[in-house]
Design a protein around this motif. Structure first.
Motif, PDB file in Angstrom:
ATOM      1  N   VAL A   1      57.875  80.442  90.995  1.00  0.00           N
ATOM      2  CA  VAL A   1      57.737  81.762  90.368  1.00  0.00           C
ATOM      3  C   VAL A   1      56.790  81.652  89.176  1.00  0.00           C
ATOM      4  N   THR A   2      55.729  82.433  89.190  1.00  0.00           N
ATOM      5  CA  THR A   2      54.779  82.471  88.079  1.00  0.00           C
ATOM      6  C   THR A   2      54.683  83.893  87.542  1.00  0.00           C
ATOM      7  N   ALA A   3      54.168  84.013  86.317  1.00  0.00           N
ATOM      8  CA  ALA A   3      54.025  85.332  85.686  1.00  0.00           C
ATOM      9  C   ALA A   3      52.636  85.877  85.955  1.00  0.00           C
ATOM     10  N   THR A   4      52.547  87.121  86.420  1.00  0.00           N
ATOM     11  CA  THR A   4      51.256  87.786  86.580  1.00  0.00           C
ATOM     12  C   THR A   4      50.887  88.567  85.323  1.00  0.00           C
ATOM     13  N   ALA A   5      51.839  88.668  84.407  1.00  0.00           N
ATOM     14  CA  ALA A   5      51.629  89.234  83.071  1.00  0.00           C
ATOM     15  C   ALA A   5      52.756  88.677  82.203  1.00  0.00           C
ATOM     16  N   PRO A   6      52.537  88.571  80.892  1.00  0.00           N
ATOM     17  CA  PRO A   6      53.586  88.006  80.034  1.00  0.00           C
ATOM     18  C   PRO A   6      54.880  88.816  80.084  1.00  0.00           C
ATOM     19  N   MET A   7      56.008  88.112  80.083  1.00  0.00           N
ATOM     20  CA  MET A   7      57.299  88.791  79.950  1.00  0.00           C
ATOM     21  C   MET A   7      57.391  89.410  78.557  1.00  0.00           C
ATOM     22  N   VAL A   8      57.898  90.626  78.473  1.00  0.00           N
ATOM     23  CA  VAL A   8      58.019  91.322  77.189  1.00  0.00           C
ATOM     24  C   VAL A   8      59.463  91.759  76.990  1.00  0.00           C
ATOM     25  N   ASP A   9      60.085  91.301  75.899  1.00  0.00           N
ATOM     26  CA  ASP A   9      61.427  91.733  75.516  1.00  0.00           C
ATOM     27  C   ASP A   9      61.290  92.635  74.303  1.00  0.00           C
TER      28      ASP A   9
ATOM     29  N   LYS B   1      54.000  82.780 102.456  1.00  0.00           N
ATOM     30  CA  LYS B   1      54.725  83.983 102.052  1.00  0.00           C
ATOM     31  C   LYS B   1      54.632  84.152 100.538  1.00  0.00           C
ATOM     32  N   THR B   2      54.474  85.400 100.098  1.00  0.00           N
ATOM     33  CA  THR B   2      54.466  85.702  98.668  1.00  0.00           C
ATOM     34  C   THR B   2      55.218  86.999  98.414  1.00  0.00           C
ATOM     35  N   LEU B   3      55.820  87.053  97.250  1.00  0.00           N
ATOM     36  CA  LEU B   3      56.472  88.273  96.767  1.00  0.00           C
ATOM     37  C   LEU B   3      55.892  88.589  95.403  1.00  0.00           C
ATOM     38  N   GLU B   4      55.234  89.742  95.280  1.00  0.00           N
ATOM     39  CA  GLU B   4      54.731  90.212  93.988  1.00  0.00           C
ATOM     40  C   GLU B   4      55.563  91.411  93.580  1.00  0.00           C
ATOM     41  N   VAL B   5      56.158  91.313  92.382  1.00  0.00           N
ATOM     42  CA  VAL B   5      57.105  92.349  91.988  1.00  0.00           C
ATOM     43  C   VAL B   5      57.123  92.509  90.471  1.00  0.00           C
ATOM     44  N   LYS B   6      57.301  93.765  90.048  1.00  0.00           N
ATOM     45  CA  LYS B   6      57.526  94.070  88.631  1.00  0.00           C
ATOM     46  C   LYS B   6      58.864  94.787  88.519  1.00  0.00           C
ATOM     47  N   TYR B   7      59.665  94.364  87.554  1.00  0.00           N
ATOM     48  CA  TYR B   7      60.980  94.971  87.380  1.00  0.00           C
ATOM     49  C   TYR B   7      61.396  94.897  85.919  1.00  0.00           C
ATOM     50  N   VAL B   8      62.470  95.636  85.611  1.00  0.00           N
ATOM     51  CA  VAL B   8      62.900  95.793  84.224  1.00  0.00           C
ATOM     52  C   VAL B   8      64.380  95.476  84.107  1.00  0.00           C
ATOM     53  N   MET B   9      64.736  94.692  83.078  1.00  0.00           N
ATOM     54  CA  MET B   9      66.140  94.534  82.724  1.00  0.00           C
ATOM     55  C   MET B   9      66.495  95.605  81.706  1.00  0.00           C
TER      56      MET B   9
ATOM     57  N   THR C   1      63.593  94.442  78.917  1.00  0.00           N
ATOM     58  CA  THR C   1      62.701  93.335  79.246  1.00  0.00           C
ATOM     59  C   THR C   1      61.920  93.649  80.509  1.00  0.00           C
ATOM     60  N   PHE C   2      60.602  93.396  80.442  1.00  0.00           N
ATOM     61  CA  PHE C   2      59.705  93.697  81.541  1.00  0.00           C
ATOM     62  C   PHE C   2      59.200  92.394  82.166  1.00  0.00           C
ATOM     63  N   PHE C   3      59.409  92.258  83.468  1.00  0.00           N
ATOM     64  CA  PHE C   3      59.004  91.070  84.215  1.00  0.00           C
ATOM     65  C   PHE C   3      57.884  91.440  85.186  1.00  0.00           C
ATOM     66  N   SER C   4      56.843  90.602  85.252  1.00  0.00           N
ATOM     67  CA  SER C   4      55.770  90.728  86.242  1.00  0.00           C
ATOM     68  C   SER C   4      55.622  89.360  86.897  1.00  0.00           C
ATOM     69  N   GLU C   5      56.012  89.260  88.165  1.00  0.00           N
ATOM     70  CA  GLU C   5      56.138  87.939  88.779  1.00  0.00           C
ATOM     71  C   GLU C   5      55.486  87.854  90.149  1.00  0.00           C
ATOM     72  N   LYS C   6      55.081  86.624  90.482  1.00  0.00           N
ATOM     73  CA  LYS C   6      54.630  86.286  91.828  1.00  0.00           C
ATOM     74  C   LYS C   6      55.477  85.125  92.327  1.00  0.00           C
ATOM     75  N   TRP C   7      56.156  85.338  93.451  1.00  0.00           N
ATOM     76  CA  TRP C   7      56.982  84.322  94.078  1.00  0.00           C
ATOM     77  C   TRP C   7      56.205  83.752  95.263  1.00  0.00           C
TER      78      TRP C   7
END
Length: 324
Positions: A182-190, A295-303, A312-318
């Protein structure tokens, strides 16, 4: 649910029950005599302090999947005559295992499998195959199914007190299930705490929770538990320590095309601490099977915190690494 998809695998864990019976404790089939037992699969792990051996097998799954275990006649000689082996279920073995290991396995319901009541080890042979059919399309993914097969009686020889029962733990896996980087496609922001930052790259699994959904089980820092690691900075010293968000683990749900249609919190919507999750629609939000099979999963989600308030905002590539 749409079960026309190909489910990627099914783990089966067979735990052969041991006991303190005085039958032959020698596991070498060439030196034991007249004992009928379940033959050990090629690989196994015995839990610490357990009376059980645990066996694993993974395979692709259809609506009705064929599987088998083997019963064997141990000894220096082959079976002297046809040996009828009567089979049944040992439900007490599940209770014993759950108590011993503090586990929560469930007896599989009759509509989910088929096994014969009897097999025969032919004269002059050592083994017989017990065919099993598993109907995982009907699985309740909230349950941990076990099929406890027991040798009830044999027409020749004696039933092993060490390997006379085998527990098969059935776990269906969809095509998203596996181990990922899992890598970040943009910095995690809390937004609530600027001292918290992303913890990437992560070594993480996705575990099946439904026909089209998976939950994050993170190996990095959390040793394979449901959760999401983060980095925490000390405001005074600047020291960085490893941490994680309590009671928060994203569950990703996809549609038939691989589009991510929702992100929820495994611990509840909301969890007891008020945390929930939601999909950020600005992301790619897509699970892709590439031409080369990768296989890849690109997803943005919020806690979200209690309220709910976006925190918290997550931008990830699996990126898929291997089956788990």
């Amino acid at each position: 649910m749409n079960y026309s998809i190909k489910i990627a695998g099914l783990f089966l864990f067979g735990m052969a029950v041991t006991s303190c019976l005085k039958d032959d404790m020698n596991l070498d089939p060439d030196t034991s005599t007249n004992v009928v037992e379940f033959k050990n699969p090629s690989s196994f792990v015995s839990p610490s302090g357990s009376k059980y051996s645990m066996y694993t097998q993974a395979f692709d799954l259809a609506d009705e999947n064929d599987y088998s275990v083997t019963v064997s006649y141990s000894g220096a000689n082959v079976a002297p005559e046809d040996i009828r082996v009567t089979l049944g279920l040992d439900t007490a073995a599940i209770t014993q295992y759950n108590t011993e290991q503090e586990a929560h396995f469930d007896l599989i319901t009759p509509d989910l499998y088929t096994i014969p009541s009897e097999v025969t080890i032919p004269k002059g042979q050592r083994t017989a195959v017990v065919p099993i059919k598993v109907r995982s399309s009907k699985f309740d993914f909230s349950k941990a199914y076990v099929l406890p097969i027991s040798i009830r009686s044999v027409s020749t020889g004696t039933v092993s007190g060490n390997f006379g029962t085998i527990l098969l733990s059935l776990n269906a896996k969809n095509k998203y299930d596996g181990n990922y980087t899992v890598t970040a496609t943009a910095p995690m922001v809390d937004k609530a705490n600027e001292l918290l930052s992303g913890y990437y790259p992560l070594n993480s699994d996705l575990h099946t929770t439904g026909a089209n959904s998976v939950v994050m089980y993170c190996i990095t820092y959390l040793d394979g538990l449901e959760g999401h690691p983060i980095k925490s900075k000390n405001a005074e010293t600047g020291a960085i320590t490893d941490s994680y968000y309590g009671s928060f683990a994203p569950v990703f749900t996809m549609d038939a095309t691989g589009k991510v249609i929702s992100v929820t919190n495994f611990y509840g919507q909301p969890a007891t601490n008020g945390r929930s999750a939601r999909l950020d629609p600005t992301g790619v939000n897509k699970f892709t099977v590439n031409a080369d099979g990768s296989k890849t999963l690109e997803v943005k989600y919020v806690m979200q915190q209690a309220g709910p308030t976006d925190r918290t905002f997550f931008s990830e590539k699996w990126t898929f690494r291997a089956p788990r």
